[in-house]
Enzyme design. Structure first.
Site, mmCIF file in Angstrom:
data_model
loop_
_atom_site.group_PDB
_atom_site.id
_atom_site.type_symbol
_atom_site.label_atom_id
_atom_site.label_comp_id
_atom_site.label_asym_id
_atom_site.label_seq_id
_atom_site.Cartn_x
_atom_site.Cartn_y
_atom_site.Cartn_z
ATOM 1 N N ALA A 10 0.881 -1.193 0.010
ATOM 2 C CA ALA A 10 0.023 -0.002 0.009
ATOM 3 C C ALA A 10 0.770 1.278 0.012
ATOM 4 O O ALA A 10 0.984 2.170 -0.897
ATOM 5 C CB ALA A 10 -0.934 -0.004 1.121
ATOM 6 N N MET A 11 1.657 1.387 1.101
ATOM 7 C CA MET A 11 2.631 2.717 0.972
ATOM 8 C C MET A 11 3.711 2.643 0.035
ATOM 9 O O MET A 11 3.936 3.673 -0.422
ATOM 10 C CB MET A 11 3.266 2.936 2.522
ATOM 11 C CG MET A 11 2.038 2.941 3.314
ATOM 12 S SD MET A 11 1.332 4.584 3.365
ATOM 13 C CE MET A 11 2.638 5.579 4.172
ATOM 14 N N ALA A 132 -2.288 4.659 2.917
ATOM 15 C CA ALA A 132 -2.714 4.189 1.410
ATOM 16 C C ALA A 132 -3.466 2.736 1.843
ATOM 17 O O ALA A 132 -3.280 2.216 2.603
ATOM 18 C CB ALA A 132 -1.136 3.860 0.689
ATOM 19 N N LYS A 188 5.279 8.899 17.633
ATOM 20 C CA LYS A 188 4.605 8.139 16.964
ATOM 21 C C LYS A 188 4.274 6.773 17.208
ATOM 22 O O LYS A 188 2.923 6.172 16.998
ATOM 23 C CB LYS A 188 4.945 7.882 15.051
ATOM 24 C CG LYS A 188 3.717 7.548 14.177
ATOM 25 C CD LYS A 188 3.888 7.887 12.908
ATOM 26 C CE LYS A 188 2.734 7.321 12.047
ATOM 27 N NZ LYS A 188 3.078 6.768 10.761
ATOM 28 N N ASN A 196 -3.235 0.603 18.373
ATOM 29 C CA ASN A 196 -3.197 -0.658 17.644
ATOM 30 C C ASN A 196 -3.327 -1.755 18.481
ATOM 31 O O ASN A 196 -4.446 -2.674 18.202
ATOM 32 C CB ASN A 196 -1.718 -0.615 17.012
ATOM 33 C CG ASN A 196 -1.736 0.212 15.673
ATOM 34 O OD1 ASN A 196 -2.251 -0.299 14.688
ATOM 35 N ND2 ASN A 196 -1.125 1.122 15.858
ATOM 36 N N GLU A 274 2.784 -5.983 13.848
ATOM 37 C CA GLU A 274 4.024 -5.616 13.911
ATOM 38 C C GLU A 274 4.443 -5.102 15.370
ATOM 39 O O GLU A 274 5.218 -4.440 15.666
ATOM 40 C CB GLU A 274 4.076 -4.232 13.472
ATOM 41 C CG GLU A 274 3.908 -4.034 11.820
ATOM 42 C CD GLU A 274 3.968 -2.643 11.138
ATOM 43 O OE1 GLU A 274 3.409 -1.777 11.187
ATOM 44 O OE2 GLU A 274 5.119 -2.297 10.219
#
Ligand code: NAD
Length: 313
Positions: A10-11, A132, A188, A196, A274
């Protein structure tokens, strides 16, 4: 600039497409056979804010890279965190003593993996607010706007990092050269480390998490664990500012009704997460420093248990 996108999901599709459209010589590297086939046959097709863009960009499987006999100026790392090492192991032939790598993955400690393959002077770190998605093989959905903040991790990389800032900005990626990207990476990571794992285990969206009476304490405790460990790396996080920053995401009129990417990976798509590079990284660093991180430890274990139950791959 000659640029390889290491992980054209995506990214990677967003960065690859925008940098290709602005005149850079881009190659994509990905291991997904259907995606490679679709891009070779039809080009990379993007729904770019409602407009269809088709870009003919070369794409290679990692096992094809060694026979390419080419090196690149810049590698943009955009795999998932648990895929980074395998990716770099298969693209070593693209790297020479002037090749720089910029890592835009979420999470902590990726520079330790990348420094196995290039000198620290050639590593840049970044964070991005772009998003994305993929609608299927060869088809990207690229909506909204975003920005990139980046910096070299060693002083010798400054000139190249500034050049990357320029070419990203020429491509419309709104890049800024940071004076403390590691602080931004940790800040972040606090957002990812609170939203998450919790939304994944609770199977809820961000607003649902944020509106529970018990959530503030859980989120503040996780931020405190991140901040305590970060301080040992000379990163000072303002815990109140970070909590307020996380709390802005609870608004249902903003991103609140979305499920974070880890929820999409594990609950929706049965993919491994992740977590080891977010809360798990804080647990590992805490253990090495003899700092207790019980919430990060427990959340990491819960997510791994869920991966096991769902037989995630
Ligand atoms: P993705 O899964 O869509 O893309 C990763 C791609 O890497 C996949 O296409 C996969 O096939 C490829 N890949 C993995 N290992 C490989 C290997 N060894 N060889 C070749 N190809 C390999 O993931 P994504 O959503 O693009 O996320 C990438 C990173 O960006 C993650 O760290 C994520 O947290 C971060 N991020 C994502 C978004 C988003 O909106 N998607 C936003 C900000 C940050």
């Amino acid at each position: 600039m000659k640029i390889a996108i290491a992980g054209a999901g995506a990214m990677g599709s967003r960065f690859g497409l925008m940098l290709h459209e602005s005149g850079n010589e881009v190659i994509l590297i990905d291991q997904w056979p259907d995606h490679i086939k679709a891009i070779r046959e039809n080009g990379l097709i993007a729904n770019f804010n409602g407009e269809t863009i088709v870009a003919q960009i070369p794409i290679y499987a990692p096992e094809e890279v060694a026979s390419l006999d080419q090196e690149v100026d810049l590698i943009i790392a955009l795999t998932k965190a648990n895929q980074l090492d395998a990716m770099f192991n298969s693209i070593k032939s693209l790297i020479n003593e002037t090749t720089h790598v910029i890592c835009l993955l979420n999470g902590l400690g990726h520079e330790d993996v990348i420094s196995k393959y290039v000198a620290k002077e050639q590593i840049l770190l970044g964070i991005t607010m772009w998003t994305a998605g993929l609608e299927g093989p060869g088809k990207a959905k690229l909506f909204g706007t975003g920005e990139v903040e980046l910096e070299n991790i060693e002083p010798a990389g400054a000139d190249f990092a500034k050049k990357v800032t320029e070419i990203f900005t020429e491509a419309g990626l709104n890049a800024v050269y940071s004076d403390n990207v590691k602080h931004s990476v940790w800040r972040k990571a606090c957002v990812n480390g609170t939203l998450n794992g919790l939304c994944t285990i609770l199977d809820c969206n961000i607003t649902d998490l944020g509106t529970q009476a018990v959530s503030e304490n859980m989120i503040r405790t996780i931020i405190h664990e991140f901040a305590t460990v970060a301080l040992k790396e000379n990163i000072t996080l303002d815990e109140e500012e970070v909590y307020q920053h996380v709390a802005t995401t609870f608004d249902p009129n903003g991103v609140g009704l979305h499920h974070p990417s880890m929820h999409q990976d594990l609950i929706k798509n049965n993919r491994l997460t992740e977590i080891d590079y977010i809360n798990g990284a804080v647990s590992r660093k805490g253990q090495a420093l003899q700092i207790a991180t019980p919430y990060c430890d427990f959340l990491t274990s819960l997510v791994h248990a869920k991966e096991g139950i769902l037989k995630a791959k």
